[in-house]
Design a protein around this motif. Structure first.
Motif, PDB file in Angstrom:
ATOM      1  N   GLY A 148      11.695  -0.493   1.842  1.00 38.72           N
ATOM      2  CA  GLY A 148      10.592  -0.415   0.895  1.00 38.72           C
ATOM      3  C   GLY A 148      10.246  -1.749   0.264  1.00 38.72           C
ATOM      4  N   PHE A 149      11.156  -2.721   0.378  1.00 38.49           N
ATOM      5  CA  PHE A 149      10.884  -4.047  -0.176  1.00 38.49           C
ATOM      6  C   PHE A 149      10.138  -4.950   0.802  1.00 38.49           C
ATOM      7  CE2 PHE A 149      14.573  -2.590  -2.655  1.00 38.49           C
ATOM      8  CZ  PHE A 149      14.116  -2.826  -3.941  1.00 38.49           C
ATOM      9  N   ALA A 150       9.777  -4.429   1.974  1.00 38.68           N
ATOM     10  CA  ALA A 150       9.125  -5.267   2.985  1.00 38.68           C
ATOM     11  C   ALA A 150       7.809  -5.849   2.486  1.00 38.68           C
ATOM     12  CB  ALA A 150       8.892  -4.467   4.262  1.00 38.68           C
ATOM     13  N   SER A 151       7.004  -5.039   1.798  1.00 40.53           N
ATOM     14  CA  SER A 151       5.733  -5.562   1.280  1.00 40.53           C
ATOM     15  C   SER A 151       5.978  -6.573   0.171  1.00 40.53           C
ATOM     16  CB  SER A 151       4.856  -4.419   0.761  1.00 40.53           C
ATOM     17  OG  SER A 151       5.501  -3.743  -0.311  1.00 40.53           O
ATOM     18  N   THR A 152       7.039  -6.354  -0.609  1.00 35.50           N
ATOM     19  CA  THR A 152       7.375  -7.285  -1.682  1.00 35.50           C
ATOM     20  C   THR A 152       7.721  -8.654  -1.125  1.00 35.50           C
ATOM     21  OG1 THR A 152       8.266  -5.423  -2.931  1.00 35.50           O
ATOM     22  CG2 THR A 152       8.856  -7.606  -3.702  1.00 35.50           C
ATOM     23  N   ILE A 233      -3.658  10.631   6.243  1.00 37.81           N
ATOM     24  CA  ILE A 233      -3.979  10.459   4.821  1.00 37.81           C
ATOM     25  C   ILE A 233      -3.487   9.105   4.324  1.00 37.81           C
ATOM     26  CG2 ILE A 233      -3.533  11.345   2.505  1.00 37.81           C
ATOM     27  CD1 ILE A 233      -3.276  14.141   3.799  1.00 37.81           C
ATOM     28  N   LEU A 234      -2.241   8.781   4.670  1.00 38.31           N
ATOM     29  CA  LEU A 234      -1.648   7.538   4.196  1.00 38.31           C
ATOM     30  C   LEU A 234      -2.430   6.324   4.683  1.00 38.31           C
ATOM     31  CD1 LEU A 234       0.731   6.002   2.859  1.00 38.31           C
ATOM     32  CD2 LEU A 234       1.876   6.095   5.081  1.00 38.31           C
ATOM     33  N   SER A 235      -2.688   6.260   5.980  1.00 35.47           N
ATOM     34  CA  SER A 235      -3.365   5.096   6.544  1.00 35.47           C
ATOM     35  C   SER A 235      -4.815   5.016   6.095  1.00 35.47           C
ATOM     36  CB  SER A 235      -3.290   5.151   8.074  1.00 35.47           C
ATOM     37  OG  SER A 235      -3.947   4.053   8.656  1.00 35.47           O
ATOM     38  N   GLY A 236      -5.512   6.161   6.138  1.00 32.68           N
ATOM     39  CA  GLY A 236      -6.923   6.155   5.785  1.00 32.68           C
ATOM     40  C   GLY A 236      -7.175   5.823   4.331  1.00 32.68           C
ATOM     41  N   VAL A 237      -6.343   6.348   3.446  1.00 34.39           N
ATOM     42  CA  VAL A 237      -6.563   6.131   2.021  1.00 34.39           C
ATOM     43  C   VAL A 237      -6.113   4.751   1.576  1.00 34.39           C
ATOM     44  CG1 VAL A 237      -5.894   6.899  -0.286  1.00 34.39           C
ATOM     45  CG2 VAL A 237      -6.531   8.570   1.446  1.00 34.39           C
ATOM     46  N   THR A 238      -4.914   4.331   2.003  1.00 39.50           N
ATOM     47  CA  THR A 238      -4.414   3.035   1.541  1.00 39.50           C
ATOM     48  C   THR A 238      -5.307   1.889   2.001  1.00 39.50           C
ATOM     49  OG1 THR A 238      -2.932   2.977   3.460  1.00 39.50           O
ATOM     50  CG2 THR A 238      -2.006   3.747   1.376  1.00 39.50           C
ATOM     51  N   PHE A 262       2.312   0.880  -5.801  1.00 41.67           N
ATOM     52  CA  PHE A 262       2.594   1.763  -4.673  1.00 41.67           C
ATOM     53  C   PHE A 262       3.987   1.492  -4.099  1.00 41.67           C
ATOM     54  CE2 PHE A 262       2.216   3.045  -0.187  1.00 41.67           C
ATOM     55  CZ  PHE A 262       1.776   4.349  -0.353  1.00 41.67           C
ATOM     56  N   GLY A 263       4.299   0.218  -3.845  1.00 44.40           N
ATOM     57  CA  GLY A 263       5.598  -0.136  -3.269  1.00 44.40           C
ATOM     58  C   GLY A 263       6.774   0.231  -4.158  1.00 44.40           C
ATOM     59  N   PRO A 264       6.773  -0.183  -5.439  1.00 45.48           N
ATOM     60  CA  PRO A 264       7.888   0.196  -6.317  1.00 45.48           C
ATOM     61  C   PRO A 264       8.070   1.706  -6.447  1.00 45.48           C
ATOM     62  CG  PRO A 264       6.641  -1.595  -7.303  1.00 45.48           C
ATOM     63  CD  PRO A 264       5.882  -1.152  -6.087  1.00 45.48           C
ATOM     64  N   ALA A 265       6.962   2.466  -6.423  1.00 48.77           N
ATOM     65  CA  ALA A 265       7.084   3.921  -6.502  1.00 48.77           C
ATOM     66  C   ALA A 265       7.790   4.477  -5.267  1.00 48.77           C
ATOM     67  CB  ALA A 265       5.701   4.556  -6.653  1.00 48.77           C
ATOM     68  N   GLN A 266       7.486   3.910  -4.096  1.00 46.66           N
ATOM     69  CA  GLN A 266       8.186   4.326  -2.878  1.00 46.66           C
ATOM     70  C   GLN A 266       9.683   4.081  -2.995  1.00 46.66           C
ATOM     71  OE1 GLN A 266       6.115   3.749   1.162  1.00 46.66           O
ATOM     72  NE2 GLN A 266       5.513   1.943   0.014  1.00 46.66           N
ATOM     73  N   VAL A 267      10.028   2.867  -3.436  1.00 44.77           N
ATOM     74  CA  VAL A 267      11.438   2.490  -3.534  1.00 44.77           C
ATOM     75  C   VAL A 267      12.165   3.371  -4.545  1.00 44.77           C
ATOM     76  CG1 VAL A 267      13.029   0.638  -4.168  1.00 44.77           C
ATOM     77  CG2 VAL A 267      10.998   0.118  -2.802  1.00 44.77           C
ATOM     78  N   PHE A 317       1.382   9.014  -5.394  1.00 49.57           N
ATOM     79  CA  PHE A 317       1.159   8.877  -3.960  1.00 49.57           C
ATOM     80  C   PHE A 317       2.234   8.000  -3.330  1.00 49.57           C
ATOM     81  CE2 PHE A 317      -1.854   7.372  -0.410  1.00 49.57           C
ATOM     82  CZ  PHE A 317      -1.553   8.477   0.373  1.00 49.57           C
ATOM     83  N   GLY A 318       2.627   6.927  -4.029  1.00 47.78           N
ATOM     84  CA  GLY A 318       3.686   6.069  -3.522  1.00 47.78           C
ATOM     85  C   GLY A 318       5.015   6.798  -3.444  1.00 47.78           C
ATOM     86  N   ALA A 319       5.350   7.548  -4.484  1.00 50.41           N
ATOM     87  CA  ALA A 319       6.603   8.307  -4.483  1.00 50.41           C
ATOM     88  C   ALA A 319       6.611   9.338  -3.362  1.00 50.41           C
ATOM     89  CB  ALA A 319       6.801   8.987  -5.838  1.00 50.41           C
ATOM     90  N   ALA A 320       5.479  10.015  -3.159  1.00 49.07           N
ATOM     91  CA  ALA A 320       5.385  11.016  -2.095  1.00 49.07           C
ATOM     92  C   ALA A 320       5.617  10.387  -0.730  1.00 49.07           C
ATOM     93  CB  ALA A 320       4.025  11.709  -2.143  1.00 49.07           C
TER      94      ALA A 320
END
Length: 399
Positions: A148-152, A233-238, A262-267, A317-320
């Motif tokens: 999840g830290f890849a974008s960071t 949904i993920l690709s189209g919306v983001t 978005f990224g921190p919520a995923q992590v 959305f990030g957490a999901a």
């Protein structure tokens, strides 16, 4: 002390290695194009749409190859397959800096698509399952948590390199990282321990895998459809979210700030799952994730794109998506067992990668033809359809 020794010398080092290399591979193959493509397209005199078409070709290629790559990992291990994938990615990036003709440029993305199929989450999940067998869920969760830290890492590194060495220098640097860091780690540092014996060669008789369910029929179809809907949904919306928020009246600085959540919520969501791994069936995690996605879209569609609502949307959305990635690795393991897992997860990934490639263009076209609100409502419908698919599945265990 024993756990520390295992992370360095024992099978547990697979988690350490893949946590690091997933950050590198995602940060090199997936995240940079959005920043590099405007420079690449302008340098060649191409349209941005044509430049991004190469990335879409890479995703489609990855989807086509995913089952084959997973099967190769089942039989030969991630050492061979993931190291070859990193070297293929390095070659593709080097050739990309040299490609002047449009056809050659698109051909380079075939190599990069092959690298995606053999270095990202699905091959990592297959490698972990081959090493740890049916108990691989916790290791899968930890690797996605680190990934999840890849974008960071990826976006700031890309921007810094672009400012100092240009887009060609950036991709050559990334090629060096894949060839001289990721590939050796995959090839020499990943353990060769096998908890799950590879499937024997077919010799006239049908091999019945010792798995709770066979990867076929309606349970498999429903699982594939649910994950494909989530990918869409993920690709189209983001890819279109920031523009939608700006059209809703938010200034650019606020929109970018919202996007960074978005990224921190995923992590954070993956960390919660990691700390409670084993207590919740992955099918319920998937059901909860798509329910949260539908709720996030409903907030944005019916309340409006105020800064507060946008922040809540990004977090939800990030957490999901964060826990859905975990479910994508753990749920097939629970449903179909560890034997042949690599090929199964590749088959599941293929349609999702196809729709991931098409979704940005489909959603962008829908936004031009219809209103933002209509597109958000369609996102709610898609999430509810995915929920219906997950609810219809009756997996072995506690679901």
């Amino acid at each position: 002390m024993h756990r520390l020794r295992d992370l360095v010398l024992g099978p547990g080092r697979a988690v350490s290695v893949l946590s690091f290399t997933e950050i590198l591979c995602w940060g090199i193959l997936i995240y940079p194009p959005v920043l590099i493509m405007p420079h690449l397209a302008a340098d060649h005199g191409w349209s941005l749409a044509f430049g991004m078409a190469g990335f879409s070709i890479g995703l489609v290629t990855s989807g086509m190859l995913s089952p084959t790559v997973g099967h190769l990992i089942d039989r030969h291990g991630g050492n061979v397959v993931m190291s070859a994938g990193a070297l293929t990615g390095a070659l593709g990036l080097v050739l990309l800096t040299l490609a002047e003709h449009p056809v050659i440029y698109l051909a380079c993305w075939l190599l990069l698509g092959a690298a995606m199929s053999s270095t990202l989450y699905d091959p990592a999940f297959a490698t972990l399952t081959r090493i740890f067998g049916a108990s691989a869920r916790r290791q899968i969760t930890f690797v996605t948590f680190a990934g999840g830290f890849a974008s960071t890492v990826g976006w700031p590194a890309t921007q810094l390199l672009l400012e100092h060495v240009g887009w060609r220098g950036t991709y050559l640097t990334f090629a060096g990282v894949l060839a001289f860091v990721a590939a050796p780690l995959h090839g020499f540092a990943l353990p060769r321990t096998v908890a799950v014996a590879p499937l024997p060669a077919v010799s006239g008789s049908t091999v019945v895998p010792a798995a709770p369910m066979r990867p076929e029929g309606w349970p498999f179809i429903l699982l594939v459809a649910a994950f494909a809907l989530h990918f869409f949904i993920l690709s189209g919306v983001t890819s279109n979210l920031l523009a939608m928020l700006q059209r809703g009246g938010m200034d650019a600085a606020t929109v970018v700030a919202v996007g960074t959540l978005f990224g921190p919520a995923q992590v954070a969501a993956r960390l919660v799952d990691f700390l409670t791994a084993g207590r919740t069936h992955p099918l319920w995690i998937a059901r909860g994730a798509v329910t949260l996605t539908a709720f996030a879209f409903a907030m944005l569609a019916f309340v409006g794109a105020s800064p507060l609502v946008a922040v809540l949307f990004a977090i939800a959305f990030g957490a999901a998506n964060g826990v859905m990635t975990v479910a994508r690795g753990a749920l097939p393991l629970v449903m179909f067992g560890p034997v042949g897992y690599g090929r199964v997860i590749g088959r599941i990934a293929r349609p999702g990668l196809f729709v991931q490639a098409l979704a940005p263009f489909v959603v962008a076209s829908a936004l031009e033809r219809f209103s933002d609100g209509a597109v958000l409502v369609s996102g709610i419908v898609g999430a509810l359809l995915a929920l219906g698919c997950f609810m219809a599945i009756r997996a072995p265990g506690r679901a």
